[in-house]
Design a protein around this motif. Structure first.
Motif, PDB file in Angstrom:
ATOM      1  N   UNK A   1       0.797  -1.228   0.000  1.00  0.00           N
ATOM      2  CA  UNK A   1       0.000   0.000   0.000  1.00  0.00           C
ATOM      3  C   UNK A   1       0.829   1.276   0.000  1.00  0.00           C
ATOM      4  N   UNK A   2       2.139   1.186   0.131  1.00  0.00           N
ATOM      5  CA  UNK A   2       3.035   2.349   0.129  1.00  0.00           C
ATOM      6  C   UNK A   2       3.125   3.039   1.484  1.00  0.00           C
ATOM      7  N   UNK A   3       2.465   2.471   2.509  1.00  0.00           N
ATOM      8  CA  UNK A   3       2.586   3.039   3.846  1.00  0.00           C
ATOM      9  C   UNK A   3       3.981   2.842   4.408  1.00  0.00           C
ATOM     10  N   UNK A   4       4.290   3.517   5.498  1.00  0.00           N
ATOM     11  CA  UNK A   4       5.611   3.399   6.112  1.00  0.00           C
ATOM     12  C   UNK A   4       5.629   2.236   7.103  1.00  0.00           C
ATOM     13  N   UNK A   5       6.786   1.580   7.183  1.00  0.00           N
ATOM     14  CA  UNK A   5       6.958   0.422   8.066  1.00  0.00           C
ATOM     15  C   UNK A   5       7.664   0.834   9.346  1.00  0.00           C
ATOM     16  N   UNK A   6       7.335   0.131  10.425  1.00  0.00           N
ATOM     17  CA  UNK A   6       8.006   0.320  11.710  1.00  0.00           C
ATOM     18  C   UNK A   6       8.216  -1.050  12.341  1.00  0.00           C
ATOM     19  N   UNK A   7       9.227  -1.153  13.169  1.00  0.00           N
ATOM     20  CA  UNK A   7       9.481  -2.410  13.862  1.00  0.00           C
ATOM     21  C   UNK A   7       8.270  -2.778  14.715  1.00  0.00           C
ATOM     22  N   UNK A   8       7.967  -4.069  14.753  1.00  0.00           N
ATOM     23  CA  UNK A   8       6.811  -4.547  15.517  1.00  0.00           C
ATOM     24  C   UNK A   8       7.248  -5.627  16.499  1.00  0.00           C
ATOM     25  N   UNK A   9       6.698  -5.575  17.693  1.00  0.00           N
ATOM     26  CA  UNK A   9       6.994  -6.610  18.690  1.00  0.00           C
ATOM     27  C   UNK A   9       6.160  -7.849  18.382  1.00  0.00           C
TER      28      UNK A   9
END
Length: 247
Positions: free
Chosen positions: A183-191
């Motif tokens: 979708x072109x959204x931004x990624x962040x680290x996930x627990x």
């Protein structure tokens, strides 16, 4: 041929747009009416103005608004590479036929909007203007729409070549693995404990490092296809990333 003529010489790199007889740079005689602009004349040969760099008339720089006069000799050159585009960072919009290219650009962290359905040329051109995105397409007619903010023709139908062409032409900043390929959204680290309900049993047991899209909530991990994607990213960074080509 009726009416006064000019001579137009199109750079061979733009040869695919013009009639076969002029694809090698052979000068083309064109009739002018004393009213149509040079931009209109160039487009009448089949060349989208998005692909045109310098225009020279009798050896002097000229703009697309110049009105050609009888006997003038026009040189049509291709855009310079990398091509300067106003505004930063660069943002792109791809049409319905460039889905694979869109996903690869997103993997490299390039802001890339993509229409998975055909919303029509007017809507695409309007979105380009409204969001100030460079519209990429293999549709010459689409690239001739006046409301475009900026655009570029994608010269190959092979995704590998398409990616190299776009990166070499526009030189966008590359930030691999920072955008969602879907979708072109931004990624962040996930627990892991926060996303367990989104994982299948084998994935939860076999992986510990995850990222999640802040827009669509899709979860990413280094799965079975990661090595292939990593090879593509590594090659692109080596050729087009920071310091590429430096000894």
């Amino acid at each position: 041929m009726n009416g006064p003529e000019i001579i137009v010489e199109v750079a061979p790199v733009l040869g695919l747009f013009v009639p076969r007889a002029y694809r090698d740079g052979t000068p083309a005689p064109l009739t002018v009416d004393g009213v149509s602009t040079l931009g209109h004349v160039v487009e009448s040969l089949g060349v989208p103005l998005t692909e045109v760099g310098a225009l020279r008339v009798d050896g002097a720089e000229a703009g697309t608004g110049h009105i050609p006069a009888a006997g003038e000799r026009v040189e049509v050159r291709a855009v310079t590479r990398p091509q300067p585009v106003p505004g930063a960072p660069l943002r792109f919009l791809l049409d319905v036929h460039l889905g694979t290219l869109a996903r690869r650009m997103r993997l490299l962290g390039v802001d890339t909007a993509y229409e998975a359905t055909d919303i029509g040329d007017p809507a695409l051109a309007l979105r380009s203007a409204t969001e100030r995105r460079v519209l990429l397409s293999r549709d010459r007619g689409l690239l001739r729409r006046r409301e475009l903010w900026a655009g570029g023709y994608v010269y190959s139908d092979r995704p590998d070549d398409q990616l190299r062409d776009v990166l070499g032409r526009f030189a966008p900043e590359l930030r691999p693995w920072s955008r969602c390929a879907a979708c072109n959204g931004t990624l962040a680290a996930a627990r892991k404990e926060d996303i367990t309900d989104r994982l299948q049993g084998g994935t939860a047991a076999g992986y510990d490092v995850f990222a999640q899209c802040g827009q669509c909530a899709r979860v990413y991990w280094r799965g079975a296809h990661h090595d292939r994607l990593e090879a593509m990213v590594t090659a692109a960074m080596a050729e087009f990333g920071p310091g590429a080509g430096c000894s």
